[in-house]
Enzyme design. Sequence first.
Site, mmCIF file in Angstrom:
data_model
loop_
_atom_site.group_PDB
_atom_site.id
_atom_site.type_symbol
_atom_site.label_atom_id
_atom_site.label_comp_id
_atom_site.label_asym_id
_atom_site.label_seq_id
_atom_site.Cartn_x
_atom_site.Cartn_y
_atom_site.Cartn_z
ATOM 1 N N CYS A 1 -4.796 2.360 -3.762
ATOM 2 C CA CYS A 1 -3.609 2.913 -3.087
ATOM 3 C C CYS A 1 -2.424 1.960 -3.173
ATOM 4 O O CYS A 1 -1.604 1.878 -2.249
ATOM 5 C CB CYS A 1 -3.913 3.262 -1.630
ATOM 6 S SG CYS A 1 -5.105 4.598 -1.443
ATOM 7 N N HIS B 1 0.861 -1.178 0.000
ATOM 8 C CA HIS B 1 0.000 0.000 0.000
ATOM 9 C C HIS B 1 0.899 1.231 0.000
ATOM 10 O O HIS B 1 2.009 1.209 0.518
ATOM 11 C CB HIS B 1 -0.866 -0.046 1.263
ATOM 12 C CG HIS B 1 -1.946 0.997 1.331
ATOM 13 N ND1 HIS B 1 -1.685 2.315 1.652
ATOM 14 C CD2 HIS B 1 -3.298 0.896 1.180
ATOM 15 C CE1 HIS B 1 -2.819 2.986 1.676
ATOM 16 N NE2 HIS B 1 -3.806 2.163 1.380
ATOM 17 N N ASP C 1 3.113 -4.093 8.317
ATOM 18 C CA ASP C 1 1.879 -3.332 8.104
ATOM 19 C C ASP C 1 0.715 -4.300 8.276
ATOM 20 O O ASP C 1 0.426 -5.105 7.390
ATOM 21 C CB ASP C 1 1.888 -2.709 6.708
ATOM 22 C CG ASP C 1 0.605 -1.952 6.391
ATOM 23 O OD1 ASP C 1 -0.316 -1.931 7.237
ATOM 24 O OD2 ASP C 1 0.513 -1.377 5.290
ATOM 25 N N LYS D 1 -10.242 0.086 10.428
ATOM 26 C CA LYS D 1 -10.397 -1.169 9.688
ATOM 27 C C LYS D 1 -10.736 -2.328 10.629
ATOM 28 O O LYS D 1 -11.165 -3.390 10.167
ATOM 29 C CB LYS D 1 -9.124 -1.479 8.900
ATOM 30 C CG LYS D 1 -8.833 -0.478 7.786
ATOM 31 C CD LYS D 1 -7.619 -0.873 6.989
ATOM 32 C CE LYS D 1 -7.182 0.206 6.026
ATOM 33 N NZ LYS D 1 -8.168 0.477 4.951
#
Length: 401
Positions: free
Chosen positions: A359, A120, A197, A223
């Site tokens: 993204c 991302h 991540d 999220k």
Amino acid sequence: MFQPSPWRADFPAIAALQRQHQTYLDSAATTQKPQALLDALSHYYGHGAANVHRAQHLPGALATQAFEASRDKVAAWLNASGNGQIVFTHGATSALNLLAYGLEHRFEAGEEIAVSALEHHANLLPWQQLAQRRGLKLMILPLAENGQIDLDAALQMIGPRTRVLAVSQLSNVLGTWQPLQPLLDHARAQGALTVVDGAQGIVHGRHDVSQLGCDFYVFSSHKLYGPDGLGVLYGRNEALALLRHWQFGGEMVQLAGYQESSFRPAPLGFEAGTPAIASVIGLGATLDYLASLDANAVIAHETALHQHLLRGLGDREDLRVLAAPQAALASFVVDGVHNADLSHLLTEQGIAVRAGHHCAMPLVNSLGLDGAIRVSLALYNDSDDLQRFFDALDQALELLR
């Protein structure tokens, strides 16, 4: 057909969206919120908001107590060894930028940062810009055809000049879990710091940072069914001690003078200014809710729903699913159909999916595409949602063809 989601009623927005004839299939972008979170936010704002860590009055003491209780809950959720390893940021993007700036002093020109080809933008651009500022080499770990990092190639590329390895746990485009453990183990053996991540991975299953052995792990609250404007940075104590402060102001200072000042260590040293108090408290309430669920039942439901999605997509002619998705989402393209046109027709039928590069523009471009449709699922979705999606998809494709 399997049973409807038993947790659907816990998310008031799902019923509200249904009344608007909307089917929400974009949870990889952000999730809907449980009633437990809404109640926590209402209680904080309705019973006396106050700043944390500073005031001696009762509202301030209660706010600080609730705020720090949430830090405890995040540490427990990740199985961190202590709450001092949990830093609250403004999002996963903010946490990754904190790391890139906080570690900059440790690099010398010619050294290397390794990221994967599927990252991302949030886990690519901070390292890319750091590399440009310091004259570093940004190593791009290639992918295998199944959408996972090519482990053999990656292990060859991560060497003694690698100072940081930064990789996603679960791809937000391909839906593929990455082979973290051998990557992290090898990078650590080379003396590199490791960054995971977890923005997508944190939502699906429980993940033990102590077992992973990574130096840093980041995720976004929004999220994980929590409030927006909030991220979490986990760091090992030794790794956090390497970071230089990057934002300055109230709360993070120990002693301030006109010419010289000293600053607190983590976590408060990296939480300058007034934090997102309500969001932190709300995340704690969200974790309480998630902890109350049968985790195995949630995984089984999501897995069955995901398989149903993949079967349905596989039944459509000229439709190609990208890579081999393993969890909760699938991105696809249709021969001769532009993803923006298809997304528009789905939107007109009340189907909320995502179109574009998600993204992750370098990844999508490397696949020879300018975008794709992404369907992403959560525990509140059910087979009826997918049936509405498939019906809308067929109608849209009939028009476009």
